[in-house]
Structure formats: C-alpha cells, structure tokens
Design a protein around this motif. Structure first.
Motif, PDB file in Angstrom:
ATOM      1  N   TRP A 183     -42.386   0.252  26.592  1.00 21.12           N
ATOM      2  CA  TRP A 183     -41.029  -0.274  26.420  1.00 21.12           C
ATOM      3  C   TRP A 183     -40.126   0.854  25.929  1.00 21.12           C
ATOM      4  O   TRP A 183     -40.537   1.664  25.100  1.00 21.12           O
ATOM      5  CB  TRP A 183     -40.994  -1.422  25.409  1.00 21.12           C
ATOM      6  N   LEU A 184     -38.888   0.882  26.431  1.00 23.69           N
ATOM      7  CA  LEU A 184     -37.905   1.877  25.991  1.00 23.69           C
ATOM      8  C   LEU A 184     -36.585   1.184  25.681  1.00 23.69           C
ATOM      9  O   LEU A 184     -36.149   0.281  26.412  1.00 23.69           O
ATOM     10  CB  LEU A 184     -37.681   2.935  27.069  1.00 23.69           C
ATOM     11  N   ALA A 185     -35.948   1.616  24.599  1.00 26.64           N
ATOM     12  CA  ALA A 185     -34.647   1.077  24.213  1.00 26.64           C
ATOM     13  C   ALA A 185     -33.531   1.797  24.960  1.00 26.64           C
ATOM     14  O   ALA A 185     -33.631   2.992  25.264  1.00 26.64           O
ATOM     15  CB  ALA A 185     -34.441   1.229  22.702  1.00 26.64           C
ATOM     16  N   ILE A 186     -32.471   1.062  25.254  1.00 24.62           N
ATOM     17  CA  ILE A 186     -31.281   1.617  25.898  1.00 24.62           C
ATOM     18  C   ILE A 186     -30.057   1.216  25.081  1.00 24.62           C
ATOM     19  O   ILE A 186     -30.137   0.399  24.157  1.00 24.62           O
ATOM     20  CB  ILE A 186     -31.134   1.113  27.353  1.00 24.62           C
ATOM     21  N   ASP A 187     -28.932   1.796  25.412  1.00 21.33           N
ATOM     22  CA  ASP A 187     -27.615   1.399  24.901  1.00 21.33           C
ATOM     23  C   ASP A 187     -27.514   1.363  23.377  1.00 21.33           C
ATOM     24  O   ASP A 187     -26.990   0.390  22.806  1.00 21.33           O
ATOM     25  CB  ASP A 187     -27.214   0.018  25.450  1.00 21.33           C
ATOM     26  N   PRO A 188     -27.951   2.401  22.661  1.00 23.84           N
ATOM     27  CA  PRO A 188     -27.764   2.371  21.203  1.00 23.84           C
ATOM     28  C   PRO A 188     -26.300   2.532  20.828  1.00 23.84           C
ATOM     29  O   PRO A 188     -25.538   3.209  21.529  1.00 23.84           O
ATOM     30  CB  PRO A 188     -28.586   3.581  20.728  1.00 23.84           C
ATOM     31  N   HIS A 189     -25.917   1.916  19.708  1.00 30.28           N
ATOM     32  CA  HIS A 189     -24.581   2.145  19.151  1.00 30.28           C
ATOM     33  C   HIS A 189     -24.533   3.479  18.435  1.00 30.28           C
ATOM     34  O   HIS A 189     -23.514   4.158  18.445  1.00 30.28           O
ATOM     35  CB  HIS A 189     -24.198   1.024  18.186  1.00 30.28           C
ATOM     36  N   GLY A 190     -25.641   3.841  17.778  1.00 27.20           N
ATOM     37  CA  GLY A 190     -25.690   5.100  17.048  1.00 27.20           C
ATOM     38  C   GLY A 190     -24.973   5.004  15.718  1.00 27.20           C
ATOM     39  O   GLY A 190     -23.753   5.127  15.638  1.00 27.20           O
ATOM     40  N   VAL A 191     -25.730   4.766  14.650  1.00 29.62           N
ATOM     41  CA  VAL A 191     -25.168   4.626  13.317  1.00 29.62           C
ATOM     42  C   VAL A 191     -26.251   5.027  12.322  1.00 29.62           C
ATOM     43  O   VAL A 191     -27.445   4.945  12.635  1.00 29.62           O
ATOM     44  CB  VAL A 191     -24.687   3.171  13.097  1.00 29.62           C
ATOM     45  N   VAL A 192     -25.848   5.478  11.138  1.00 30.09           N
ATOM     46  CA  VAL A 192     -26.800   5.921  10.117  1.00 30.09           C
ATOM     47  C   VAL A 192     -26.766   4.958   8.946  1.00 30.09           C
ATOM     48  O   VAL A 192     -25.691   4.674   8.398  1.00 30.09           O
ATOM     49  CB  VAL A 192     -26.464   7.346   9.641  1.00 30.09           C
ATOM     50  N   GLY A 193     -27.939   4.445   8.558  1.00 33.59           N
ATOM     51  CA  GLY A 193     -27.953   3.516   7.432  1.00 33.59           C
ATOM     52  C   GLY A 193     -29.331   2.959   7.154  1.00 33.59           C
ATOM     53  O   GLY A 193     -30.352   3.525   7.563  1.00 33.59           O
ATOM     54  N   ASP A 194     -29.364   1.799   6.481  1.00 31.18           N
ATOM     55  CA  ASP A 194     -30.599   1.176   6.035  1.00 31.18           C
ATOM     56  C   ASP A 194     -31.428   0.679   7.211  1.00 31.18           C
ATOM     57  O   ASP A 194     -30.901   0.043   8.132  1.00 31.18           O
ATOM     58  CB  ASP A 194     -30.265   0.002   5.107  1.00 31.18           C
ATOM     59  N   PRO A 195     -32.740   0.930   7.207  1.00 35.37           N
ATOM     60  CA  PRO A 195     -33.595   0.496   8.323  1.00 35.37           C
ATOM     61  C   PRO A 195     -33.549  -1.009   8.580  1.00 35.37           C
ATOM     62  O   PRO A 195     -33.715  -1.449   9.725  1.00 35.37           O
ATOM     63  CB  PRO A 195     -35.001   0.927   7.879  1.00 35.37           C
ATOM     64  N   GLY A 196     -33.316  -1.814   7.543  1.00 30.97           N
ATOM     65  CA  GLY A 196     -33.320  -3.257   7.709  1.00 30.97           C
ATOM     66  C   GLY A 196     -32.235  -3.784   8.616  1.00 30.97           C
ATOM     67  O   GLY A 196     -32.362  -4.883   9.182  1.00 30.97           O
ATOM     68  N   TYR A 197     -31.153  -3.014   8.793  1.00 28.32           N
ATOM     69  CA  TYR A 197     -30.070  -3.467   9.661  1.00 28.32           C
ATOM     70  C   TYR A 197     -30.567  -3.696  11.090  1.00 28.32           C
ATOM     71  O   TYR A 197     -30.021  -4.525  11.814  1.00 28.32           O
ATOM     72  CB  TYR A 197     -28.944  -2.438   9.661  1.00 28.32           C
ATOM     73  N   GLU A 198     -31.594  -2.965  11.480  1.00 31.93           N
ATOM     74  CA  GLU A 198     -32.050  -3.006  12.862  1.00 31.93           C
ATOM     75  C   GLU A 198     -32.553  -4.371  13.296  1.00 31.93           C
ATOM     76  O   GLU A 198     -32.544  -4.700  14.486  1.00 31.93           O
ATOM     77  CB  GLU A 198     -33.166  -1.979  13.052  1.00 31.93           C
ATOM     78  N   ILE A 199     -32.986  -5.204  12.338  1.00 28.32           N
ATOM     79  CA  ILE A 199     -33.664  -6.447  12.733  1.00 28.32           C
ATOM     80  C   ILE A 199     -32.698  -7.594  13.017  1.00 28.32           C
ATOM     81  O   ILE A 199     -33.095  -8.585  13.631  1.00 28.32           O
ATOM     82  CB  ILE A 199     -34.687  -6.879  11.660  1.00 28.32           C
ATOM     83  N   GLY A 200     -31.460  -7.491  12.596  1.00 28.16           N
ATOM     84  CA  GLY A 200     -30.559  -8.643  12.648  1.00 28.16           C
ATOM     85  C   GLY A 200     -30.293  -9.177  14.038  1.00 28.16           C
ATOM     86  O   GLY A 200     -30.391 -10.381  14.296  1.00 28.16           O
ATOM     87  N   ALA A 201     -29.940  -8.282  14.975  1.00 29.17           N
ATOM     88  CA  ALA A 201     -29.537  -8.738  16.307  1.00 29.17           C
ATOM     89  C   ALA A 201     -30.664  -9.416  17.066  1.00 29.17           C
ATOM     90  O   ALA A 201     -30.417 -10.262  17.924  1.00 29.17           O
ATOM     91  CB  ALA A 201     -28.997  -7.556  17.116  1.00 29.17           C
ATOM     92  N   MET A 202     -31.911  -9.059  16.753  1.00 26.93           N
ATOM     93  CA  MET A 202     -33.010  -9.648  17.512  1.00 26.93           C
ATOM     94  C   MET A 202     -33.325 -11.074  17.066  1.00 26.93           C
ATOM     95  O   MET A 202     -34.085 -11.775  17.737  1.00 26.93           O
ATOM     96  CB  MET A 202     -34.265  -8.775  17.415  1.00 26.93           C
ATOM     97  N   LEU A 203     -32.738 -11.531  15.967  1.00 28.71           N
ATOM     98  CA  LEU A 203     -33.012 -12.888  15.498  1.00 28.71           C
ATOM     99  C   LEU A 203     -32.232 -13.937  16.285  1.00 28.71           C
ATOM    100  O   LEU A 203     -32.690 -15.068  16.428  1.00 28.71           O
ATOM    101  CB  LEU A 203     -32.704 -13.013  14.007  1.00 28.71           C
ATOM    102  N   TYR A 204     -31.040 -13.609  16.779  1.00 35.16           N
ATOM    103  CA  TYR A 204     -30.247 -14.606  17.512  1.00 35.16           C
ATOM    104  C   TYR A 204     -30.162 -14.278  19.005  1.00 35.16           C
ATOM    105  O   TYR A 204     -29.341 -14.856  19.727  1.00 35.16           O
ATOM    106  CB  TYR A 204     -28.847 -14.771  16.919  1.00 35.16           C
ATOM    107  N   ASN A 205     -30.984 -13.374  19.464  1.00 34.14           N
ATOM    108  CA  ASN A 205     -31.044 -13.030  20.879  1.00 34.14           C
ATOM    109  C   ASN A 205     -32.430 -13.345  21.427  1.00 34.14           C
ATOM    110  O   ASN A 205     -33.388 -13.468  20.669  1.00 34.14           O
ATOM    111  CB  ASN A 205     -30.733 -11.531  21.059  1.00 34.14           C
ATOM    112  N   PRO A 206     -32.562 -13.467  22.762  1.00 31.88           N
ATOM    113  CA  PRO A 206     -31.537 -13.318  23.791  1.00 31.88           C
ATOM    114  C   PRO A 206     -30.777 -14.616  24.026  1.00 31.88           C
ATOM    115  O   PRO A 206     -31.150 -15.662  23.499  1.00 31.88           O
ATOM    116  CB  PRO A 206     -32.354 -12.947  25.023  1.00 31.88           C
ATOM    117  N   ASP A 207     -29.713 -14.511  24.828  1.00 29.43           N
ATOM    118  CA  ASP A 207     -29.017 -15.725  25.242  1.00 29.43           C
ATOM    119  C   ASP A 207     -30.024 -16.638  25.923  1.00 29.43           C
ATOM    120  O   ASP A 207     -30.744 -16.200  26.831  1.00 29.43           O
ATOM    121  CB  ASP A 207     -27.888 -15.403  26.222  1.00 29.43           C
ATOM    122  N   PRO A 208     -30.090 -17.882  25.505  1.00 30.87           N
ATOM    123  CA  PRO A 208     -31.129 -18.758  26.057  1.00 30.87           C
ATOM    124  C   PRO A 208     -30.839 -19.151  27.493  1.00 30.87           C
ATOM    125  O   PRO A 208     -29.699 -19.356  27.883  1.00 30.87           O
ATOM    126  CB  PRO A 208     -31.080 -19.975  25.136  1.00 30.87           C
TER     127      PRO A 208
END
Length: 314
Positions: free
Chosen positions: A221-246
């Motif tokens: 698996w490979l990730a695409i389309d990063p926003h690119g930002v520097v910060g806390d590792p925990g931020y990464e998990i948020g978007a995957m909780l309400y995705n994908p569009d059902p």
C-alpha cells in the motif's frame, strides 16, 4: 518578426472541476484554468511525456502520462499561488518512498508535480467494511513508515496553525447555526492542548484516509495526496475514523469507530484517550472547513464528534 508559437492540448475540464477551482481560488483559479491547456502542452514537451489515462479531478488537474522510457507516471497540476503542491512534494520527499509514492520531478513556480504511478491503484476504501480490520492494519503500517522526526528547517506549515480555524469560525458565526458552538469551543481548546503536549514533531501526511491509500507493487500500500504539515503524530488518525464515504447506509463507517480506535491505540502505542481526543478534534475541524468552504456540512464528522464527546476526559 515571427509570431509567438502557442502549444496547446485538448484536455477535458468538467463543469464540477471548473466550479471547484473557481470557488476555492477565485481569480487565481480562473487565470490558471485559462492557461491550463497551454501549460499542459509545454510540460509534455519539456518533460518528454505523452498523455495516457485521465484520472478523477477535484481541485487539481491530474492524468497518467507515458514517460520517454515507456513507463507511466502521474502528472499533477495545481494553482501555483496556493503553494499546496509544493507542500505535497516536500512531504513526499521527506517520506522518501517509505509508505508513499515518490516524486519524480517538481516545478513549484508552475505548480507541477510528476509522481510515481501506484499500480494497480485500487483504493483501500474498496475493502471497507468487510475487511476493515485488515485495512486499519495497513493504515497503521503506513503511519509507522511515514513518520520520521521533522528535518531541521523543513519548509512545511506547522500543525498548530490549523487551530486558527476554530477561532475564525467562532468569530464569523457567533450563533449556533448548523455547527453547535460548544463543540467548536471544546475542539479548539482541546486542539491547543494536544499540540502543546505533542510527543515529538514529525512530518505528517495530514489527510490520511482510505481514499488516499492505494494498492501498489513496490509496497503493498502507498499513500498519495499528502497535505504536508509538521506536528503531533496523533493528528494522523483523525481522518480515517469518519472515512470513507459510505456506499450504503450512512452510519456504516461510524459503526466501525470503536473497533478502529482500539486497534489504532494498540497498533501505534498511543493512549486511547489521545486517540479519542484527536478523533473528536478532527471531526469538528472537518465540518468547520467544509462549512467555511460552501456553507454546508457532510454530517458524518459531526455525528462522530457527538459520539466521541462523552468519551473525552473531563
């Protein structure tokens, strides 16, 4: 005096794509759209490329291309004044091909990227919900490969700057409107606390979810389309909780949230309360951004925020 030669190609720009660009970037977007056929033609000539399969468009123009050696790549063009493709390229270069596609060429002045083509390119969303545990494990694996300490002087925005969105929303919309004020206030306060207690700044993808993870050959698996930002590792998990569009019932994804959070906490060695907190913050932030963009909300992140609110520490 010889007339200046113009190079153009015939590229299809859907009504929806044109509208998205106009609404997001105004006059800069209109100017970019007008020059897009000529710009594309010049890039094909300058980089010795040939157009191949078109790809779905949102706010950037994207297409597969054939390179001189016959291999395929992905050509991505965006409004250069925004700098968002430059941030994407910088993040991908920091990832250096670990868990994400590679940058083959970039031209920040013209807002252009030439990217590795992830094949077969099937989105991780195609396995949800029937193989959700497997997909979540794949996302955890990608996070572990992506996250490295931010290099000194890296030119990427800091995560803490995104907190201004909460204050801006509260100032612009003093009443309840569609997004409850107490949720925005709580999310803004919690966002500041989470950034202040960051375990160590890393280069974040910033929008990691099931649509931005593709099946590939170089890595599973490979990730695409990063926003690119520097910060806390925990931020990464948020978007995957309400995705994908059902694809079916709208609450299907939300029914997976508790299992996903437990798996994320275990797999990333992150305190469960921090997983909950980042999930809540990003759900509200998503609705703030969507509401500011077009005055409507998707509803699913808001329902997630309400679901997580009772789980937040007092």
């Amino acid at each position: 005096m010889l007339a200046r030669l113009h190079f153009v190609v015939d590229i299809a720009l859907s009504v929806a794509f044109t509208r998205n660009v106009k609404e997001r970037w105004g006059d800069a977007g209109l100017k970019w759209l007008a020059g897009l056929p000529e710009l594309t033609a010049r890039l094909l000539r300058d980089w010795d490329l040939r157009l191949a399969d078109p790809l779905p468009l949102s706010r950037n123009w994207v297409s597969r291309v054939h390179q001189a050696d016959g291999t395929t790549a992905v050509l991505k063009l965006g409004v250069p004044e925004t700098g968002h493709l430059a941030d994407e390229a910088t993040a991908l270069e920091c990832f250096d091909g670990r868990g994400a596609i590679a940058v083959l060429a970039r031209d920040d002045a013209r807002g252009v990227l030439l990217l590795e083509d992830a094949r077969p390119g099937i989105q991780a969303r195609s396995l949800v919900p029937r193989r959700d545990e497997e997909v979540t494990a794949a996302l955890i694996g990608i996070i572990k490969r992506l996250h490295r300490p931010a290099p000194a002087g890296v030119e990427l925005p800091r995560l803490s700057r995104r907190g201004a969105s909460f204050a801006r929303h509260l100032h612009r919309f003093p009443g309840e409107h569609m997004l409850p004020r107490h949720l925005v206030e709580r999310a803004g306060s919690l966002f500041g606390e989470l950034c202040a207690t960051a375990t160590g700044p890393v280069v974040l993808h910033g929008d990691l979810h099931h649509d931005n993870v593709l099946a590939a050959e170089r890595e599973p698996w490979l990730a695409i389309d990063p926003h690119g930002v520097v910060g806390d590792p925990g931020y990464e998990i948020g978007a995957m909780l309400y995705n994908p569009d059902p694809a079916g019932a709208d609450d299907t994804v939300l029914g997976l949230v508790e299992a996903r959070m437990e798996q994320l906490a275990d797999g990333l060695g992150m305190p469960p309360e921090r997983v909950v907190a980042w999930g809540f913050v990003q759900a509200v932030l998503s609705e703030v951004w969507t509401f500011e963009g077009n005055g409507v909300m998707t509803g699913r992140p808001l329902r997630l925020a309400r679901r997580l609110l009772p789980l937040l520490p007092d």
